[in-house]
Every structure is written in structure tokens, then in C-alpha cells.
Scaffold this active site. Structure first.
Site, PDB file in Angstrom:
ATOM      1  N   GLU A 195       0.353  16.132  46.364  1.00  0.00           N
ATOM      2  CA  GLU A 195       0.874  14.837  45.942  1.00  0.00           C
ATOM      3  C   GLU A 195       2.092  15.127  45.066  1.00  0.00           C
ATOM      4  OE1 GLU A 195      -1.435  12.551  43.141  1.00  0.00           O
ATOM      5  OE2 GLU A 195      -0.255  10.739  43.522  1.00  0.00           O
TER       6      GLU A 195
ATOM      7  N   ARG B 243     -12.087  25.078  43.524  1.00  0.00           N
ATOM      8  CA  ARG B 243     -10.779  25.245  42.896  1.00  0.00           C
ATOM      9  C   ARG B 243     -10.768  26.532  42.091  1.00  0.00           C
ATOM     10  NH1 ARG B 243      -9.411  19.226  41.080  1.00  0.00           N
ATOM     11  NH2 ARG B 243      -7.497  20.143  40.370  1.00  0.00           N
TER      12      ARG B 243
ATOM     13  N   LYS C 233      -3.059  18.731  36.302  1.00  0.00           N
ATOM     14  CA  LYS C 233      -1.679  18.273  36.230  1.00  0.00           C
ATOM     15  C   LYS C 233      -1.483  17.332  35.050  1.00  0.00           C
ATOM     16  CE  LYS C 233      -0.991  17.626  40.967  1.00  0.00           C
ATOM     17  NZ  LYS C 233      -0.337  16.948  42.098  1.00  0.00           N
TER      18      LYS C 233
END
Length: 561
Positions: free
Chosen positions: A38, A265, A275
RNA sequence: UGUCCCAUGGUGUAAUGGUAACACUCCGGUUUUUGGUACCGUCAUUCAAGGUUCGAAUCCUUGUGGGACAACCA
């Protein structure tokens, strides 16, 4: 016989799934992957796991890998991030088959949504988000139906069309899939497909004022691109059921039906990887930007002096699994050291200079000494250094009363100047406060390195780096250390992760003396400062003001004792 | 008071029913004109209890521990 020579590498569980699919008849030339960031922030080392996995699979199976920007939320996404992501991936040496955008599929998605309304699989809801949240229930309590759940197809079509035309304010209406409000998987409780958003999109401008949600978009985008295996992180596991449900609405049996699989992850200790938190560090000016050398971003690692090869190696060694990983940053450091040890030229740099005068060396005399550039690489060649009567050594390399087991210069204790001569400390000159400001010594003129003399071959406890006091360049050196002082800065929800910032994560040294050989060093050039560590030229460095960033220290088996 | 995922040295990853191994870390040593590199070595592992089996880290059951799921984010 040839197979025997191939390196036996165990398959990770994702590769195993793919191999199983191939063995079950899936044609390997239909394999296709994608990396779907994204564009709302910069890529970090956690993303590296995802893109190395996908592009690695592409390379292994000779399959295309699309770069797809998942840009369905114009309130967060910007072109700046698109550009940065592309730059980072290119820098990593990755080549995507096609550059795609979810926003390219807005029309197709819209058409499919109309179809779903017509099929009674979607409806317009007109409640507040609070009311809908209440009706949604909890993981343990089933939800209840919306009063608008049974609107007629005509009414839904009309409302949805008017949503698209911009007749409504944000939040007035949304389009929901009609699944099951009592489903044990909360994502299946009539998930939202579209919301009204009067925002300009970085690619579609003002063409749309309704934007599709992730779940509705992602699987369909995979389908449109004919991605065979859609790999994502573990938190999307619960979404898989919805992913499949949405696919069921549009999937043509003659086409590839994408398969979502989830891996864990990557987390690194002594840093944060979300983020949102990284953005906070940038916005609060705790770091200088997304590319601050202390950031775990790809751009930060690049500016720190990391190489793509080291990052690839690190991801490779870290592996792929479904367990929550908390990888020791020492592993990352060992990867960059291993790479830089083989590839960087050695150089002498004195970070905290202490003047040393060789009293029995003729005044005004200089001589050229040869220094090998890289003992790990015989093709790296040699360079010239200038030796003279006055030189700088590291402050820390002088200890007035130095026991023989310590590899430093002391009064009456010999050391070797690398590529130069053996010297013996004579006197320490101090200022009024007792600080040593200059050291006088003598040298053994027959001990010149490489001369082959008996004297030059003597075993001396300690070899120092140095630069000539009148033949060096001044530079700024940024010594970076880990950004946080605890292993899991965001480990406790009640404690602000920023309270764990390491106050000593950056020390700036302004008075460093560097070998002349580096006068033309350019940003991103990497070196080993002998006996100190690996450094690279900072992006802001200029010929007038050289700036180096410390990538990593050399391993030090002594200081810990 | 649910559903799902996970559990192998300090960390991470292998072992695909048949000798529990590799990397990093730690510690010790050899070599060394970088207290680097290289090389050698030490310590250390199957969450627990049952079950299936000639044989279980692996399969089954239960328990325990960790994680995910209630954004008009992705």
C-alpha cells in the site's frame, strides 16, 4: 550425477505448497506472484521478507511477479510513496513483470458489485458506523441483521448508483456484501465493500467518490491479474474465508483461481516495524526522515550503508514459517559484515585524533608507504599513504601506563603503525587538566613494514591505524547505534514505545582525520575504516564537507571483557 | 467466554514416521602487521501428559503457553 552436485535446500512451507500444487497437476507455467504494497509509507525490512519471498519464488519457478499498489484509500496514499517503493525495489535488484494498481480495476470492481447487487449478494446500508459496529457483535456474540438488509434490488441499485454519482456525504451509505451476520468469523458478517469518500485519488483524481475496501479489492485484483499464489502475512488468515467468498462471486472456472496463503511477519529486536510507528518517529522528528540510517526502512538501511546482497542474505537466513519471528538484529549485522568484509577497501581513519610526534624522524621528511586495499580480495590492489614525523593516532589507542596484554601504545611500550614503522612511547604531553594532548615517541627506522628486515618482522603487541598530520582530510563521522535501548520497544501496550529511545543512537564526530585516498569519495561509497568498522559516504556529503555513516562496527572481542 | 493459527538450544530455521541438525549469539582456543577475517572447539533444543507405532519432534487426544479476529485501514 548432476543432481548430486546441486545444493540440497529444504523447501519452506510456501514452496512446499507450490510443489504440492504442481504435483497435483497445476501447470508450473501458470505460476504467477505479486508484491502488493500500500503506498502509504516506506518499505521496511519486514516488507523485505514479503518481496524477497515473492520475487524469490518468481526467480525459482521462472514465473512473473507483478508489483501491485494496493491503492484503495486515497486519504492515506500518495505518489511520493509509490515512487519510493519503486526505487527501493529497483535498488534491491528486483524486476517486476507489470506495474499494477488496484485503482486500475475500479471500473471492473464496480461492475462486479452491480452484478452482486442484482444477485442479491450485496446491499446498501444507511446506518451510522456506530450502529453497524453494535450490530456486528463480538467474536463470541453473533451479530444482528441491519434493518436495511432486505432492500429491494432496485432500491439498492438506485442508491449505489447515487453513491457513485456523489449525491451523498461520506458515511451516509455504504455497500455491504450479504453473507451472514451470525458467522463465527466476524469478517463474514456482511463486510463493507464500498464507502463514500470525497477525496482525490493519486491516480484516478476525482473520477470516483466511492472506493472499494481491501477485502473486496485484493482477491479480485489477484484474479484479474491471474495470480496463482497470493502470499500475505498471518494477520490475513481470517480474511481468507472472505477472500474465497468474494472469488466465488466472480470466478470463471476456466481461469486461474488465486490461492491465498499466509506466513508470519518478520520482527527485529531493538526496533519497531509498524508503518504507523515509523511514521511517528519521522513526524516527531526523532529521526531525520524515513531514510534516517537508524530506521529499519530499506531507504534507511541503504543510507546506513547496507547492501542489497546483505539484505537478501538476511531474509534468506531468517527463513519463512508461521511462527511469530523476533529476529536478533545481530543476525542482520552479521550479514552486512560478511558482505562488506569481502567487498570494501580498507582505509585508515582516525576518529578522535591524538597528535603523535616521532622525535627521531627527520623534520620535513615524508615517505610513501604502500597499503593493501583488501586482504580478502587480491585484485583490490594497493594504494599509497604518506608517512611523516607528525601523525594522528586514535586517542583511545594511547594509554600512558599500558600493560603488555593491552594492544595500545604506552610510555615505554611499543606498537606497530600499520604499513609503517614500529614506535615506542617516550612522553605524554598534557594540558592543565591532565589530558594527554600530544605524545612523543621514537621509531625504529629499520622496522619499516614490507622492508623484509629482521626488525620489521618483530612481533609487537598491537598495530595501530594512523594518518599523517599534514596529509589527511577532515570529515564528519556519524556513529549510529540501535534506535531503541530495549529488545521489544512496543512490547507493552501501556508504555509508549518512544520512551525506549536510545539517547545515544547517534554520536556525531566532527574532527575526524581521514586518509587522502578518500578525497573523491561519493555518496554510497563503502569502506572499512581499519580496526573500527564499516562506513559509507552519506547522501548529504560533499567534497568540501565529507560525511560518513557508520554501517556497523567491527566485531570486537576485547571491549566486552 | 467463541473461532482460527503457532509451539525444536538464548534467537531463527531444518529434520516430510527411522542417529535432532545448521546459522546467528555466547564462551574458549589457533593463526594474524586490523583485538577484524579465517579455522577449531565448548555450552545449549523437541511445552506437558496420555495414546497409535517395532520406532514419534513429526500422527491422534487433552492440557498449558503465545498470537490473531469486533477500522467506512491495508
Amino acid at each position: 550425477m548432476e543432481n548430486l552436485r546441486e545444493e540440497k535446500r529444504p523447501l519452506n512451507f510456501i514452496e512446499q505448497i507450490i510443489e504440492d500444487d504442481i504435483n497435483d497437476g497445476f501447470s508450473s507455467d501458470k505460476l504467477k506472484f505479486r508484491f502488493p504494497p500500500e503506498p502509504n509509507g516506506y518499505l521496511h525490512i519486514g516488507h523485505a521478507k514479503a518481496f524477497c519471498l515473492n520475487f524469490g519464488l518468481g526467480a525459482k519457478y521462472n514465473a512473473p511477479v507483478n508489483l501491485r499498489f494496493d491503492d484503495t484509500n486515497p486519504s492515506k496514499e500518495e505518489q511520493e510513496y509509490v515512487d519510493a517503493i519503486k526505487y527501493d525495489l529497483s535498488w534491491m535488484g528486483l524486476k517486476w513483470a507489470e506495474e499494477c494498481y488496484s485503482s486500475d480495476y475500479f471500473q471492473q470492481l464496480y461492475d462486479w458489485a452491480i452484478l452482486m447487487i442484482k444477485n442479491g449478494r450485496a446491499y446498501v446500508d444507511s446506518q451510522s458506523s456506530e450502529a453497524m459496529a453494535t450490530q456486528k457483535g463480538t467474536p463470541t456474540v453473533p451479530g444482528t441483521d441491519s434493518p436495511y438488509r432486505n432492500r429491494t434490488v432496485e432500491e439498492n441499485l438506485d442508491l449505489f448508483n447515487r453513491m457513485k454519482q456523489g449525491e451523498f456525504k461520506e458515511g451516509e451509505h455504504i455497500l455491504r456484501a450479504k453473507i451472514d451476520m451470525k458467522h463465527t468469523n466476524m469478517l463474514m458478517r456482511d463486510p463493507i465493500m464500498y464507502r463514500v469518500m470525497h477525496k482525490s485519488h493519486h491516480r484516478t483524481g476525482n473520477d470516483w467518490c466511492i472506493y472499494p475496501m481491501y477485502d473486496w479489492t485484493h482477491g479480485e485484483s489477484d484474479y484479474i491479474e491471474q495470480i496463482s499464489h497470493s502470499l500475505c502475512s498471518l494477520e490475513f488468515k481470517a480474511h481468507r474465508e472472505l477472500y474465497d467468498w468474494f472469488l466465488d462471486q466472480v470466478c470463471d472456472a476456466s481461469k486461474i483461481r488465486p490461492k491465498q496463503r499466509e506466513f508470519s511477519r518478520l520482527n527485529l529486536n531493538y526496533t519497531v516495524m509498524s508503518k504507523r510507528k515509523l511514521m511517528q518517529l519521522v513526524e516527531d522528528k526523532i529521526v531525520s526522515g524515513w531514510d534516517d540510517p537508524r530506521m529499519p526502512t530499506i531507504s534507511g538501511l541503504r543510507r546506513r550503508g547496507y547492501t542489497p546482497a546483505a539484505i537478501h542474505k538476511f531474509i534468506d537466513v531468517a527463513g519463512v514459517s508461521k511462527r511469530n519471528q523476533m529476529i536478533d538484529v545481530a543476525l542482520l549485522e552479521s550479514c552486512i559484515r560478511a558482505d562488506l568484509n569481502k567487498t570494501t577497501n580498507r582505509i585508515m581513519a582516525v576518529l578522535n585524533p591524538l597528535k603523535l610526534v616521532i622525535t627521531n624522524y627527520p623534520e620535513g621528511k615524508t615517505e610513501v608507504v604502500m597499503a593493501e586495499n583488501n586482504p580478502e580480495d587480491e585484485n583490490a590492489g594497493h594504494r599509497e599513504m604518506i608517512f611523516s614525523r607528525e601523525i594522528y593516532i586514535e586517542k583511545d589507542d594511547f594509554l600512558e601506563e599500558c600493560p603488555n596484554k593491552i594492544f595500545k601504545l604506552g610510555i615505554g611500550k611499543e606498537v606497530r603503525l600499520k604499513h609503517g614503522y614500529i614506535i615506542n612511547g617516550v612522553e605524554a604531553i598534557k594540558d592543565a587538566d591532565g589530558n594527554v594532548i600530544e605524545v612523543l615517541c621514537t621509531y625504529d627506522e629499520k622496522s619499516k613494514s614490507g622492508s623484509g628486515t629482521e626488525e620489521s618482522k618483530r612481533k609487537v603487541k598491537g598495530t595501530l591505524h594512523w594518518v599523517s598530520a599534514s596529509h589527511n582530510i577532515k570529515a564528519q563521522v556519524n556513529e549510529y547505534d540501535r534506535l531503541f535501548s530495549v529488545e521489544a520497544p512496543d512490547g507493552e501496550k501501556e508504555i509508549d514505545f518512544k520512551s525506549h529511545i536510545n539517547p545515544n543512537s547517534l554520536s556525531i564526530l566532527n574532527d575526524c582525520a581521514i586518509e587522502l585516498a578518500l578525497k573523491d569519495a561519493k555518496p554510497q561509497d563503502r569502506y572499512q575504516f581499519q580496526r573500527i568498522g564499516y562506513f559509507c559516504v552519506d547522501d548529504d556529503s560533499t567534497a568540501e564537507h565529507l560525511i560518513f555513516n557508520r554501517t556497523a562496527t567491527l566485531k570486537d572481542g576485547w571491549s566486552k571483557k
